[in-house]
Design a protein around this motif. Structure first.
Motif, mmCIF file in Angstrom:
data_model
loop_
_atom_site.group_PDB
_atom_site.id
_atom_site.type_symbol
_atom_site.label_atom_id
_atom_site.label_comp_id
_atom_site.label_asym_id
_atom_site.label_seq_id
_atom_site.Cartn_x
_atom_site.Cartn_y
_atom_site.Cartn_z
ATOM 1 N N GLY A 90 -36.905 -95.861 -40.798
ATOM 2 C CA GLY A 90 -37.840 -94.862 -41.301
ATOM 3 C C GLY A 90 -38.904 -94.563 -40.261
ATOM 4 N N SER A 91 -39.571 -93.437 -40.437
ATOM 5 C CA SER A 91 -40.605 -93.053 -39.465
ATOM 6 C C SER A 91 -41.917 -93.739 -39.812
ATOM 7 C CB SER A 91 -40.788 -91.535 -39.480
ATOM 8 O OG SER A 91 -41.388 -91.139 -40.699
ATOM 9 N N THR B 296 -47.560 -93.371 -45.381
ATOM 10 C CA THR B 296 -47.819 -92.677 -46.641
ATOM 11 C C THR B 296 -47.233 -93.463 -47.816
ATOM 12 O OG1 THR B 296 -47.249 -90.771 -45.291
ATOM 13 C CG2 THR B 296 -47.929 -90.324 -47.536
ATOM 14 N N LEU B 297 -46.065 -94.052 -47.566
ATOM 15 C CA LEU B 297 -45.407 -94.862 -48.583
ATOM 16 C C LEU B 297 -46.316 -96.014 -49.006
ATOM 17 C CD1 LEU B 297 -42.563 -94.959 -49.830
ATOM 18 C CD2 LEU B 297 -41.882 -96.469 -47.985
ATOM 19 N N VAL C 236 -39.166 -101.195 -50.724
ATOM 20 C CA VAL C 236 -38.487 -99.910 -50.577
ATOM 21 C C VAL C 236 -37.500 -100.063 -49.420
ATOM 22 C CG1 VAL C 236 -38.733 -97.444 -50.119
ATOM 23 C CG2 VAL C 236 -40.499 -98.654 -51.401
ATOM 24 N N GLY C 237 -36.210 -99.969 -49.756
ATOM 25 C CA GLY C 237 -35.185 -100.114 -48.722
ATOM 26 C C GLY C 237 -34.391 -98.841 -48.592
ATOM 27 N N GLN C 238 -33.430 -98.848 -47.670
ATOM 28 C CA GLN C 238 -32.597 -97.654 -47.513
ATOM 29 C C GLN C 238 -31.568 -97.550 -48.626
ATOM 30 O OE1 GLN C 238 -31.866 -98.879 -43.359
ATOM 31 N NE2 GLN C 238 -31.836 -96.708 -42.923
ATOM 32 N N LYS D 273 -37.411 -92.072 -53.342
ATOM 33 C CA LYS D 273 -36.141 -92.760 -53.529
ATOM 34 C C LYS D 273 -35.297 -92.074 -54.609
ATOM 35 C CE LYS D 273 -34.752 -97.420 -53.048
ATOM 36 N NZ LYS D 273 -34.130 -98.316 -53.852
ATOM 37 N N LYS E 62 -44.737 -92.328 -40.001
ATOM 38 C CA LYS E 62 -45.478 -91.438 -40.905
ATOM 39 C C LYS E 62 -45.078 -91.692 -42.362
ATOM 40 C CE LYS E 62 -46.223 -86.535 -41.737
ATOM 41 N NZ LYS E 62 -45.484 -85.273 -41.717
ATOM 42 N N TYR E 63 -43.744 -91.800 -42.555
ATOM 43 C CA TYR E 63 -43.236 -92.068 -43.901
ATOM 44 C C TYR E 63 -43.774 -93.400 -44.398
ATOM 45 C CZ TYR E 63 -39.734 -93.122 -47.555
ATOM 46 O OH TYR E 63 -39.090 -93.455 -48.726
ATOM 47 N N GLU F 289 -36.756 -90.535 -47.307
ATOM 48 C CA GLU F 289 -37.832 -89.984 -46.487
ATOM 49 C C GLU F 289 -37.868 -88.454 -46.561
ATOM 50 O OE1 GLU F 289 -38.193 -91.852 -42.685
ATOM 51 O OE2 GLU F 289 -39.530 -90.315 -41.935
ATOM 52 N N TYR G 185 -50.453 -96.715 -56.074
ATOM 53 C CA TYR G 185 -50.502 -95.969 -57.336
ATOM 54 C C TYR G 185 -49.605 -96.564 -58.413
ATOM 55 C CZ TYR G 185 -53.545 -92.436 -55.404
ATOM 56 O OH TYR G 185 -54.628 -91.796 -54.874
ATOM 57 N N PHE H 225 -39.137 -87.386 -49.900
ATOM 58 C CA PHE H 225 -40.563 -87.696 -49.927
ATOM 59 C C PHE H 225 -41.376 -86.585 -49.272
ATOM 60 C CE2 PHE H 225 -44.308 -89.819 -48.111
ATOM 61 C CZ PHE H 225 -44.793 -90.481 -49.226
ATOM 62 N N PHE H 226 -40.964 -86.175 -48.075
ATOM 63 C CA PHE H 226 -41.733 -85.135 -47.386
ATOM 64 C C PHE H 226 -41.505 -83.753 -47.996
ATOM 65 C CE2 PHE H 226 -41.962 -88.366 -43.912
ATOM 66 C CZ PHE H 226 -43.335 -88.512 -43.969
ATOM 67 N N ASN I 141 -49.058 -94.761 -51.116
ATOM 68 C CA ASN I 141 -48.569 -94.342 -52.436
ATOM 69 C C ASN I 141 -48.245 -95.514 -53.348
ATOM 70 O OD1 ASN I 141 -48.758 -91.685 -51.791
ATOM 71 N ND2 ASN I 141 -46.620 -91.192 -52.217
ATOM 72 N N LEU I 142 -47.764 -96.594 -52.747
ATOM 73 C CA LEU I 142 -47.330 -97.732 -53.571
ATOM 74 C C LEU I 142 -48.493 -98.328 -54.371
ATOM 75 C CD1 LEU I 142 -44.735 -99.431 -51.189
ATOM 76 C CD2 LEU I 142 -44.258 -98.381 -53.414
ATOM 77 N N ILE J 114 -32.849 -104.210 -45.703
ATOM 78 C CA ILE J 114 -34.104 -104.679 -45.125
ATOM 79 C C ILE J 114 -35.161 -103.644 -45.495
ATOM 80 C CG2 ILE J 114 -35.233 -105.381 -42.968
ATOM 81 C CD1 ILE J 114 -32.699 -106.942 -43.426
ATOM 82 N N GLU K 267 -42.778 -104.997 -54.689
ATOM 83 C CA GLU K 267 -41.781 -103.918 -54.577
ATOM 84 C C GLU K 267 -41.334 -103.801 -53.134
ATOM 85 O OE1 GLU K 267 -42.777 -100.156 -56.322
ATOM 86 O OE2 GLU K 267 -41.051 -99.144 -55.427
ATOM 87 N N GLU L 156 -43.226 -91.299 -55.838
ATOM 88 C CA GLU L 156 -44.133 -91.959 -54.890
ATOM 89 C C GLU L 156 -43.436 -92.471 -53.635
ATOM 90 O OE1 GLU L 156 -47.697 -93.199 -57.928
ATOM 91 O OE2 GLU L 156 -46.095 -94.630 -57.566
ATOM 92 N N VAL M 278 -35.100 -97.098 -36.924
ATOM 93 C CA VAL M 278 -33.927 -96.465 -37.518
ATOM 94 C C VAL M 278 -34.028 -96.423 -39.043
ATOM 95 C CG1 VAL M 278 -32.505 -98.551 -37.623
ATOM 96 C CG2 VAL M 278 -31.397 -96.340 -37.292
#
Lengths: 277, 775
Positions: free
Chosen positions: A254-255, A261-262, A177-179, B648, A257-258, B767, A268, B770-771, A265-266, A185, A175, B645, A252
């Protein structure tokens, strides 16, 4: 921005062309040309491998798939046995760019570009692929890539092919996770492979992209997983271990922290997808 | 005499011959075949390449510019600084004259006000030399503290951005306030006190880049007679001509070829002044094509806005009061500052005309960021995000279905709103009674199509996925009434074709095509008989340009009038040639047909008029300016899926039910709505300007600035209501902007419906969701 462009049609000439200083290898160009355009690299010469017939091959052996350097993602996706034999690679490269990018881009280019966000690269890490270099050496992918955009490919050499071992994995998952949903990317990407035996994990491989200077195989977790059954407790423990292992940065997309945690979480997804051995 | 077969009531669309059919775009084949149609395709021999040296500082005084090294470079022809161009204050905004934007801009100034502001103009023989010259210019800056956060622009002690003595039309430069606006109808505090349920919230909408395919481009040269000619990728050729004359004191001809997208970004003077300065200085043709980075960082952006909203209703769901207090970021210069802010009210508030009291007020502030300007929707998407979300919150608090609540309080045919009169664009508006409004059909039929009530019964959370459903209502306008005028000229040829010459500027919208359809409908022929030419200030009649949802309505009405007059001219000529009374003649299939069965083709008529009979050229010009601005209406339904999770958000389905009157070309109208929805989804979920601590835009390319890609636009549906606007050409209203008003609120409302969290700031990135989920 001015440079010469050559597209030799034999490996001998390719090697001769590479001997000049300031030469850059191009195997598709979907990364290289972007970097040239924004002035990140200033080549004097671009040497394309695409016209060399001996680099354009797919060899489907019993125990491995050998992907010639100039095989495009689209050609690879169209190669019927891929989805059956190496589904994790199929899933990963299916998310690369757009149809136009996949028509042009190559797995070898992805390897030599050595981005920690490389989608194909992540699958190759999971599959313990090896890189066949023109000097005859065959190098494990994890040794070949040493940092963002950095490999140990010697100057004046080129990658001939990627060797991908086949193995009968029971579970595969990828998987990204992109913007957004395409032409993107990864903010973070994950993949895992599971081989089961007697209802428990026999072999486990897990890797993350975009959370460290290179794609990251989490071998401590892989060893921990051996012999375990996949239940909520297992997933929770792995998730916690992931959180401690990944080292993302703020950028730019994502942080940190995100991303951290991401990544946790993945894991799961195993529960969501009712992954069992 | 029959010149038109449109005989309809406001509910019935008559069958038309050409209008309301999806004829192919008149320029479609040229575009897909890559023909030379755009500004940069013009090959003007001997043209210099113009490049702009831009400021690396957000706020600085230029102490000195040393261009000697650059000028030594072979092939560099000139380097112009603020000392070499006229010091004339102006606004880059391409608006009707006098413009309601402050005159706070110079072609080049001794002060720079954002990262990307122009410092010097370089002209060289080639692009490569020009780029090398840029690096050789030494500029000594006195760097000043900058205002990067618009919420602090008015703070005591904040650096003053516009301290030039020449500025005019700004509200309070000592507090960085470019413009201020306030209005009220009745007493909002009193109505809030009387309301049973009140909701308060603060809503934010972001800067947004137009991301049009063709970057800003212009070429200037002297024609053989010494007349300055400017070819420009502009939406407003007549305003460009006027502004260039104001700044440089020269007359010019402005030619607008095919534009590769504008979305309002080209409703301003960007490149034209730079090439003009070079041509005037050197006598040579000059060409300037912005890079993508310049287009992203140094042209215009959407005004970011903040609205503090208070709405109140009675227990039974009567909306009593709307109070909106706004703050808008106009960036370094004030183009479109006041008007975009006013549109945030004037194109949203009249939708809810049942309220007892309304207040709308706020400041538009300067900051040291990219100047904001016109962008599709022009304030309405910002205002409607705040208002519609607040009403959604209010409906939720009342326990009412949002469709029922919004519909109960919205405007209907035959009604008016006092806001129409109070708020115009930069001044008072005009009174109008709404003659076409199918908002009920849009809401009720849309709800059926979307399966709203069934979907709302479903559980929202399923494992790690949440689904939610949101609805948003919108209105827009059709032109700026009593200000904006458009003209059309029709000339008949002896081969049965017509030249249709319009100042209207097709920027990809398809206006050349729909104007040909309107003329063909009136003249009982087909669109292929029209050679459309737009626009050239020396050849075509005046048109205010392509903005404010006005081309179909204003330029369309002008074209219709011209075609009707041409029909009369044709009938008169035919009557003379055939020796029959006009009353016994009518137009049919490119001919004049008599009651007695005889006929003459248009070709035969004009051939006789050229060579043998009462010789003359049939040509007519007509103009149109509207006294009203009939709003199109729309209701949009969004279904989102949220991954719990990752945060998104996927827009699974987006249904637009639109009342735009008669869609002159249903295929192009659908394209307008779909395109606006895409830009709206971008604004809702992805697009954002990220600045570093020095004010440099980090998201300055398509690698970092994400517009929605094909897979992000899953299932956009467009349905048109049966509607007919009596004042519009063949019943048409506008359709180009309204589609951008709903995605923000519909998606935000759907996200709330899914996860119970109200996100009041766009873009709602994964993001943030998510938060929000994990806090």
């Amino acid at each position: 921005m001015s440079f010469t462009f050559v597209a030799p049609d034999t490996e001998k000439e390719l090697k001769a062309q590479l001997s000049e200083a300031g030469s850059f290898l191009m195997t598709g160009g979907t990364d290289l040309l972007v970097k040239v355009r924004i002035g990140k690299i200033k080549p004097q010469k671009i040497v394309s491998t695409l016209k060399v017939p001996t680099l354009h091959f797919l060899e489907n052996k019993v125990d491995e798939l050998v992907v010639g350097a100039t095989i495009s993602y689209s050609e690879l996706l169209d190669f019927k046995p891929l989805k059956k034999d190496l589904p994790i690679l199929y899933d990963a490269i299916f998310t690369v760019g757009s149809p136009q990018i996949r028509n042009r881009g190559t797995l070898t280019g992805n390897v030599v570009n050595a981005s920690p966000a490389g989608d194909g690269l992540l699958a190759l890490y999971l599959l313990n692929a090896t890189v066949e270099v023109s000097d005859g050496s065959v190098i494990p992918i994890e040794k070949f890539v040493i940092g963002p955009g950095k490999t140990i490919l010697p100057e004046r050499e080129y990658v001939r092919a990627i060797h991908i071992p086949k193995y009968n994995w029971n579970v595969h998952y990828f998987e990204k996770v992109g913007q957004r949903n395409s032409m993107t990317i990864s903010v973070a990407s994950v993949g895992w492979l599971i081989r089961c035996r007697n209802g428990a994990i026999e072999k486990f491989r897990i890797a993350y992209g975009s959370v460290a200077p290179t794609v990251l195989r989490l071998k401590e977790i892989e060893r921990f997983a051996e012999g375990k059954t996949i239940d909520e407790n297992f997933v929770h423990t792995v998730s916690e271990m992931v959180k401690k292992s990944v080292k993302p940065i703020d950028d730019v997309r994502g942080s940190a922290k995100y991303r951290k945690t991401l990544c946790a979480n993945l894991v799961y997804r195993m529960i969501e997808r009712r992954t069992k051995c | 005499m029959r010149t038109s077969n449109a005989k309809v009531s406001s509910n019935n669309r008559t069958k038309f011959n050409v209008v309301d059919t999806p004829v192919p775009k008149v320029d479609g084949y040229a575009l897909v075949k890559g023909k030379t149609v755009f500004t940069d395709d013009f090959n003007i021999p001997n043209a210099l390449t113009v490049k702009i040296l831009r400021s690396p500082h957000a706020h600085a005084i230029i102490k000195s510019v040393d261009a000697s090294k650059a000028l030594e470079l072979e092939g560099v022809i000139c380097v112009l600084t603020h000392e070499d161009v006229p010091r004339v204050a102006y606004t880059r905004a391409g608006q009707g004259y006098p413009e309601p934007s402050p005159y706070d801009t110079f072609v080049l100034d001794k002060k720079v006000r954002y990262v990307g502001d122009a410092v010097a103009i370089v002209a060289a023989e080639t692009e490569e030399i020009a780029n090398r010259a840029l690096k050789l210019i030494k500029v000594d800056y006195e760097v000043l503290p900058a205002v990067l956060d618009y919420e602090h622009a008015k703070d005591d002690g904040a650096p003053v951005i516009h301290d030039e003595p020449e500025i005019s039309g700004a509200y309070d430069v000592s507090h960085n306030i470019a413009s201020h606006y306030e209005m009220h109808i009745e007493d909002v505090e009193e109505e809030l006190a009387k309301s049973d349920v009140v909701v308060e919230g603060t809503y934010y909408t972001p800067n947004q880049s137009h991301a049009m395919m063709e970057p800003h481009t212009a070429i200037s040269y002297f024609d053989p007679n010494g007349r300055l000619t400017i070819i420009s990728s502009t939406q407003v050729p007549y305003h460009v001509r006027r502004i260039i004359r104001h700044v440089f004191g020269v007359e010019s001809r402005v030619i607008k070829p095919r534009i590769g997208g504008g979305f309002g970004g080209k409703q301003a003077v960007h490149v034209e002044a730079y090439v003009t300065a070079v041509t005037l200085k050197t006598g040579r043709p000059a060409r300037c094509v912005y890079t993508r980075e310049e287009t992203m960082t140094a042209s215009n952006t959407r005004h970011a806005m903040r609205f503090k909203v208070r709405v109140g209703a009675s227990k039974s769901g009567e909306l009593r009061v709307i109070d909106m207090e706004g703050l808008s970021n106009t960036g370094a210069y004030g183009e479109h500052a006041l008007t975009t802010f006013m549109v945030a009210g004037s194109k949203t508030l009249p939708l809810y005309n049942k309220v007892k009291a309304v207040r709308f007020k706020g400041d538009i502030v300067y900051t040291n960021t990219e100047p904001a300007g016109a962008f599709r929707g022009y304030g309405a998407p910002q205002g409607m995000f705040a208002l519609d979300c607040a009403l959604d919150e209010l409906a939720n608090k009342l326990g009412m279905d949002p469709i029922e609540f919004k519909l109960k309080n919205s405007i209907r045919e035959g009604e008016t709103s006092p806001v129409f009169k109070v708020m115009g664009e930069g001044r008072e508006g005009v009174e109008q009674i709404i003659q076409s409004c199918k908002i009920e059909e849009c809401a009720l039929e849309g709800a059926k199509l979307f399966d709203w009530y069934e979907k709302k019964k479903k559980p929202r959370i399923n494992g790690t996925k949440a689904r939610g459903y949101g609805v948003a209502f919108a209105m827009q306008g059709s032109s700026i009434p009593a200000i904006d005028m458009g003209g059309a000229t029709i000339k008949m040829n002896d081969d049965g074709t017509f030249n249709l010459m319009v100042g209207a500027t097709d920027l990809g919208t398809g206006s050349d095509t729909i104007l040909a359809q309107i003329a063909a409908e009136v003249l009982h022929t087909t669109t292929d008989k029209f050679i459309v030419y737009s626009s050239d200030t020396d050849v075509t009649p005046f048109d205010k340009g392509a903005y404010a949802s006005s081309t179909t309505y204003v330029s369309g009405n002008a074209t219709k009038r011209a075609a009707e007059k041409m029909a009369q001219e044709i009938l008169k000529a035919a009557s003379e040639i055939m020796n029959e009374p006009v009353d016994s003649l009518h137009l049919e299939n490119g001919q004049v047909v008599s009651e007695n069965g005889t006929s003459l083709t248009y070709s035969e008529i004009q051939t006789k008029l050229f060579y043998t009979f009462k010789q003359r050229q049939l040509e007519v010009t007509e103009s149109f300016v509207s006294e009203v601005s009939p709003p199109p209406y729309m209701v949009s339904f969004a279904e989102v899926e949220i991954d719990l999770e990752t945060g998104k958000v996927e827009v699974v389905e987006f249904l637009n039910y639109v009342d735009c009157g008669t869609p002159i070309n249903p295929k192009l109208a659908r394209g307008q709505v779909e395109g606006a929805t895409a830009q709206g989804i971008g604004m809702a979920l992805y697009e954002e300007h990220v600045l570093d601590k020095n004010g440099r835009m980090v998201t300055n390319d398509f690698f970092t600035y994400k517009i929605p890609a094909r897979k992000d636009l899953k299932n956009i549906k467009v349905k048109f209501a049966q509607s007919y606007e009596p004042t519009g050409p063949f019943g048409a209203k506008s359709v180009s902007e309204i589609g951008l008003d709903t995605p923000g609120p519909a998606i935000a409302n759907a996200i709330f419906d899914a996860i119970g969290v109200r996100l009041r700031k766009l873009p709602i990135k994964s993001e943030e969701v998510f938060f929000a989920l994990n806090s």
